[in-house]
Scaffold this motif. Structure first.
Motif, PDB file in Angstrom:
ATOM      1  N   ALA A 188      43.428  73.463  28.588  1.00 61.27           N
ATOM      2  CA  ALA A 188      44.439  73.268  27.545  1.00 61.27           C
ATOM      3  C   ALA A 188      45.295  72.040  27.803  1.00 61.27           C
ATOM      4  CB  ALA A 188      45.324  74.518  27.458  1.00 61.27           C
ATOM      5  N   GLY A 189      44.966  71.256  28.833  1.00 58.62           N
ATOM      6  CA  GLY A 189      45.807  70.132  29.239  1.00 58.62           C
ATOM      7  C   GLY A 189      45.308  68.782  28.763  1.00 58.62           C
ATOM      8  N   ASN A 190      46.225  67.952  28.312  1.00 56.15           N
ATOM      9  CA  ASN A 190      45.918  66.580  27.910  1.00 56.15           C
ATOM     10  C   ASN A 190      46.087  65.637  29.100  1.00 56.15           C
ATOM     11  OD1 ASN A 190      45.533  67.215  25.113  1.00 56.15           O
ATOM     12  ND2 ASN A 190      47.755  67.342  24.898  1.00 56.15           N
ATOM     13  N   ILE A 191      45.147  64.718  29.263  1.00 55.14           N
ATOM     14  CA  ILE A 191      45.153  63.781  30.390  1.00 55.14           C
ATOM     15  C   ILE A 191      45.044  62.358  29.861  1.00 55.14           C
ATOM     16  CG2 ILE A 191      43.914  62.999  32.450  1.00 55.14           C
ATOM     17  CD1 ILE A 191      42.896  65.883  32.769  1.00 55.14           C
ATOM     18  N   PHE A 192      45.860  61.459  30.420  1.00 50.57           N
ATOM     19  CA  PHE A 192      45.776  60.039  30.082  1.00 50.57           C
ATOM     20  C   PHE A 192      45.723  59.239  31.370  1.00 50.57           C
ATOM     21  CE2 PHE A 192      48.139  56.001  28.866  1.00 50.57           C
ATOM     22  CZ  PHE A 192      47.061  55.437  28.193  1.00 50.57           C
ATOM     23  N   TYR A 193      44.749  58.353  31.471  1.00 47.61           N
ATOM     24  CA  TYR A 193      44.686  57.406  32.584  1.00 47.61           C
ATOM     25  C   TYR A 193      45.102  56.037  32.071  1.00 47.61           C
ATOM     26  CZ  TYR A 193      43.180  54.074  36.019  1.00 47.61           C
ATOM     27  OH  TYR A 193      43.190  53.033  36.906  1.00 47.61           O
ATOM     28  N   PHE A 194      46.067  55.396  32.786  1.00 47.11           N
ATOM     29  CA  PHE A 194      46.573  54.080  32.398  1.00 47.11           C
ATOM     30  C   PHE A 194      46.517  53.164  33.604  1.00 47.11           C
ATOM     31  CE2 PHE A 194      50.392  51.404  31.018  1.00 47.11           C
ATOM     32  CZ  PHE A 194      49.642  50.658  30.119  1.00 47.11           C
ATOM     33  N   ARG A 195      45.795  52.050  33.503  1.00 45.64           N
ATOM     34  CA  ARG A 195      45.431  51.221  34.637  1.00 45.64           C
ATOM     35  C   ARG A 195      46.545  50.417  35.308  1.00 45.64           C
ATOM     36  NH1 ARG A 195      44.526  47.171  37.375  1.00 45.64           N
ATOM     37  NH2 ARG A 195      46.143  46.187  36.134  1.00 45.64           N
ATOM     38  N   PRO A 196      47.436  49.722  34.571  1.00 48.02           N
ATOM     39  CA  PRO A 196      48.371  48.808  35.232  1.00 48.02           C
ATOM     40  C   PRO A 196      49.302  49.512  36.225  1.00 48.02           C
ATOM     41  CG  PRO A 196      48.298  48.395  32.870  1.00 48.02           C
ATOM     42  CD  PRO A 196      47.563  49.675  33.111  1.00 48.02           C
ATOM     43  N   GLY A 197      49.806  48.721  37.220  1.00 49.88           N
ATOM     44  CA  GLY A 197      50.825  49.285  38.087  1.00 49.88           C
ATOM     45  C   GLY A 197      50.671  49.018  39.565  1.00 49.88           C
ATOM     46  N   HIS A 198      50.099  47.868  39.947  1.00 49.52           N
ATOM     47  CA  HIS A 198      49.986  47.574  41.370  1.00 49.52           C
ATOM     48  C   HIS A 198      51.370  47.435  41.991  1.00 49.52           C
ATOM     49  CE1 HIS A 198      48.028  46.331  45.019  1.00 49.52           C
ATOM     50  NE2 HIS A 198      48.769  45.240  45.082  1.00 49.52           N
ATOM     51  N   GLU A 199      51.509  47.923  43.223  1.00 51.25           N
ATOM     52  CA  GLU A 199      52.832  48.095  43.826  1.00 51.25           C
ATOM     53  C   GLU A 199      53.588  46.807  44.116  1.00 51.25           C
ATOM     54  OE1 GLU A 199      49.774  48.006  47.130  1.00 51.25           O
ATOM     55  OE2 GLU A 199      49.964  49.053  45.197  1.00 51.25           O
ATOM     56  N   THR A 200      52.892  45.684  44.266  1.00 51.00           N
ATOM     57  CA  THR A 200      53.596  44.447  44.621  1.00 51.00           C
ATOM     58  C   THR A 200      54.008  43.624  43.404  1.00 51.00           C
ATOM     59  OG1 THR A 200      51.514  43.216  44.871  1.00 51.00           O
ATOM     60  CG2 THR A 200      52.422  44.288  46.851  1.00 51.00           C
ATOM     61  N   TYR A 201      53.733  44.125  42.202  1.00 49.72           N
ATOM     62  CA  TYR A 201      54.105  43.423  40.985  1.00 49.72           C
ATOM     63  C   TYR A 201      55.067  44.282  40.165  1.00 49.72           C
ATOM     64  CZ  TYR A 201      49.832  41.020  42.378  1.00 49.72           C
ATOM     65  OH  TYR A 201      48.864  40.366  43.104  1.00 49.72           O
ATOM     66  N   PRO A 202      55.986  43.673  39.416  1.00 49.58           N
ATOM     67  CA  PRO A 202      57.016  44.438  38.686  1.00 49.58           C
ATOM     68  C   PRO A 202      56.512  45.022  37.370  1.00 49.58           C
ATOM     69  CG  PRO A 202      57.366  42.098  38.352  1.00 49.58           C
ATOM     70  CD  PRO A 202      56.211  42.212  39.323  1.00 49.58           C
ATOM     71  N   THR A 203      55.324  45.559  37.377  1.00 46.04           N
ATOM     72  CA  THR A 203      54.670  46.036  36.151  1.00 46.04           C
ATOM     73  C   THR A 203      55.489  47.095  35.425  1.00 46.04           C
ATOM     74  OG1 THR A 203      52.502  45.543  37.103  1.00 46.04           O
ATOM     75  CG2 THR A 203      52.568  47.110  35.268  1.00 46.04           C
ATOM     76  N   TYR A 204      56.113  48.008  36.177  1.00 48.98           N
ATOM     77  CA  TYR A 204      56.809  49.122  35.530  1.00 48.98           C
ATOM     78  C   TYR A 204      58.177  48.739  34.983  1.00 48.98           C
ATOM     79  CZ  TYR A 204      53.007  51.886  37.355  1.00 48.98           C
ATOM     80  OH  TYR A 204      51.751  52.391  37.626  1.00 48.98           O
ATOM     81  N   PHE A 205      58.519  47.435  35.063  1.00 48.35           N
ATOM     82  CA  PHE A 205      59.700  46.934  34.371  1.00 48.35           C
ATOM     83  C   PHE A 205      59.323  46.290  33.036  1.00 48.35           C
ATOM     84  CE2 PHE A 205      61.002  46.970  38.846  1.00 48.35           C
ATOM     85  CZ  PHE A 205      62.217  47.647  38.755  1.00 48.35           C
ATOM     86  N   ASP A 206      58.040  46.100  32.810  1.00 48.27           N
ATOM     87  CA  ASP A 206      57.577  45.470  31.570  1.00 48.27           C
ATOM     88  C   ASP A 206      57.834  46.392  30.378  1.00 48.27           C
ATOM     89  OD1 ASP A 206      55.640  43.255  30.344  1.00 48.27           O
ATOM     90  OD2 ASP A 206      55.048  45.217  29.552  1.00 48.27           O
ATOM     91  N   ALA A 207      58.408  45.844  29.318  1.00 43.77           N
ATOM     92  CA  ALA A 207      58.797  46.656  28.164  1.00 43.77           C
ATOM     93  C   ALA A 207      57.595  47.328  27.508  1.00 43.77           C
ATOM     94  CB  ALA A 207      59.544  45.786  27.148  1.00 43.77           C
ATOM     95  N   ASN A 208      56.457  46.642  27.434  1.00 38.38           N
ATOM     96  CA  ASN A 208      55.275  47.238  26.802  1.00 38.38           C
ATOM     97  C   ASN A 208      54.714  48.380  27.637  1.00 38.38           C
ATOM     98  OD1 ASN A 208      54.978  45.490  24.438  1.00 38.38           O
ATOM     99  ND2 ASN A 208      54.547  43.879  25.921  1.00 38.38           N
ATOM    100  N   VAL A 209      54.674  48.201  28.947  1.00 40.22           N
ATOM    101  CA  VAL A 209      54.199  49.260  29.829  1.00 40.22           C
ATOM    102  C   VAL A 209      55.112  50.476  29.731  1.00 40.22           C
ATOM    103  CG1 VAL A 209      53.843  49.892  32.252  1.00 40.22           C
ATOM    104  CG2 VAL A 209      53.024  47.683  31.403  1.00 40.22           C
ATOM    105  N   ARG A 210      56.417  50.237  29.677  1.00 36.62           N
ATOM    106  CA  ARG A 210      57.368  51.339  29.561  1.00 36.62           C
ATOM    107  C   ARG A 210      57.189  52.066  28.232  1.00 36.62           C
ATOM    108  NH1 ARG A 210      61.595  50.120  33.688  1.00 36.62           N
ATOM    109  NH2 ARG A 210      63.311  51.086  32.539  1.00 36.62           N
ATOM    110  N   ARG A 211      56.903  51.333  27.175  1.00 35.51           N
ATOM    111  CA  ARG A 211      56.651  51.965  25.875  1.00 35.51           C
ATOM    112  C   ARG A 211      55.405  52.835  25.929  1.00 35.51           C
ATOM    113  NH1 ARG A 211      58.457  54.613  22.404  1.00 35.51           N
ATOM    114  NH2 ARG A 211      60.245  53.189  22.585  1.00 35.51           N
ATOM    115  N   VAL A 212      54.352  52.347  26.570  1.00 36.43           N
ATOM    116  CA  VAL A 212      53.125  53.142  26.698  1.00 36.43           C
ATOM    117  C   VAL A 212      53.420  54.437  27.449  1.00 36.43           C
ATOM    118  CG1 VAL A 212      50.836  53.238  27.750  1.00 36.43           C
ATOM    119  CG2 VAL A 212      51.565  51.169  26.554  1.00 36.43           C
ATOM    120  N   MET A 213      54.188  54.375  28.537  1.00 39.74           N
ATOM    121  CA  MET A 213      54.466  55.579  29.328  1.00 39.74           C
ATOM    122  C   MET A 213      55.277  56.595  28.532  1.00 39.74           C
ATOM    123  SD  MET A 213      54.939  54.266  33.266  1.00 39.74           S
ATOM    124  CE  MET A 213      56.458  53.352  32.966  1.00 39.74           C
ATOM    125  N   VAL A 214      56.257  56.124  27.769  1.00 38.81           N
ATOM    126  CA  VAL A 214      57.033  57.044  26.918  1.00 38.81           C
ATOM    127  C   VAL A 214      56.123  57.683  25.876  1.00 38.81           C
ATOM    128  CG1 VAL A 214      58.834  57.142  25.141  1.00 38.81           C
ATOM    129  CG2 VAL A 214      59.259  55.936  27.292  1.00 38.81           C
TER     130      VAL A 214
END
Length: 261
Positions: A188-214
């Motif tokens: 009954a669970g929904n799963i999403f895999y999202f590729r970006p996010g290497h630890e040495t780059y500020p990917t999770y500050f990117d506005a588009n990436v943050r929109r995808v996560m929300v």
């Protein structure tokens, strides 16, 4: 309805690598939770590998509508009984979003039933993410494509089952392509895999990436009640399922005759 999110992270790189600590001073988990909490419909908290039970007790998972998972160098340190617990929660109806190197995590491999291997190169290359499902809820608010100036390359072949939907496809400056946004349903669970996010780059500050996560949190949340025992295979005794043939026969005959009148 408030979507209750738990953001799980190994929290290893942040403690051992000064560069990662400088990019994510609140930890990768803290940055992701901050991004999710910008949406008033989401309440995100965090859990890490170092906590008792890795912060993922039965009670915690029961109070989690969507779990976000970031892992990289400590996949093997995740206890198998916690993996069982997470998978049971997904089968029961909890949503799960796997980020970046979580493709090689124990829960993702278990839920996919495949090696989940890929090719990779860490060279700080430009990544262009093309939207291949423009009407999907996960791509709401985005248009066409967006770019990340520096990211780790992931390339095909990607050893996962055929997804329900391919939401993003990435192109890298080195020429490789990769299915970088995939949806699945397990139990009954929904799963999403999202590729970006290497630890040495500020990917999770990117506005588009943050929109995808929300968007992914909203898409993965299942408002239905959890299935109490998703692995149960109950036996239904014959007397509960069927009437004796001799009792059913006359009524079936009468029903048949009524149908021709």
């Amino acid at each position: 309805m408030t979507i209750r999110v738990t953001v799980w992270n190994e929290n290893v790189h942040e403690q051992k690598n000064r560069l990662v600590a400088s990019v994510y001073p609140e930890g990768i988990h803290g940055t992701i939770a901050e991004a999710l909490n910008e949406d008033p419909a989401i309440r995100a908290t965090t859990a890490t590998l170092q906590e008792p039970e890795h912060g993922l007790t039965d009670d915690r998972l029961a109070q989690t509508d969507v779990l976000f998972w970031w892992g990289h160098c400590a996949h093997g340190e995740v206890a198998d009984h916690v993996v069982d617990r997470v998978c049971n929660a997904v089968w029961s109806g909890m949503g799960l979003v796997f980020l970046h190197s979580a493709h090689f995590s124990k829960p993702f491999k278990r839920l996919m039933g495949s090696p989940c291997n890929l090719t990779w190169r860490e060279a700080g290359e430009r990544e262009r993410l093309w939207i291949t499902a423009p009407n999907h809820p996960i791509t709401a608010g985005l248009s066409g494509h967006f770019e990340l100036e520096h990211e780790e390359m992931y390339g095909e072949p990607f050893g996962v089952p055929e997804p329900l939907e391919t939401v993003f496809v990435s192109w890298f400056a080195g020429g490789e392509v990769f299915r970088s946004g995939l949806t699945y349903r397990r139990g009954a669970g929904n799963i999403f895999y999202f590729r970006p996010g290497h630890e040495t780059y500020p990917t999770y500050f990117d506005a588009n990436v943050r929109r995808v996560m929300v968007n992914a949190a909203h898409w993965a949340a299942n408002p239905a009640a959890r299935i109490a025992d998703p692995s149960a295979a109950p036996n239904v005794p014959v007397h509960e399922a069927l009437e004796p043939i001799e009792e059913r026969g006359p009524r079936l005959h009468e029903a048949g005759e009524a149908g021709y009148r």
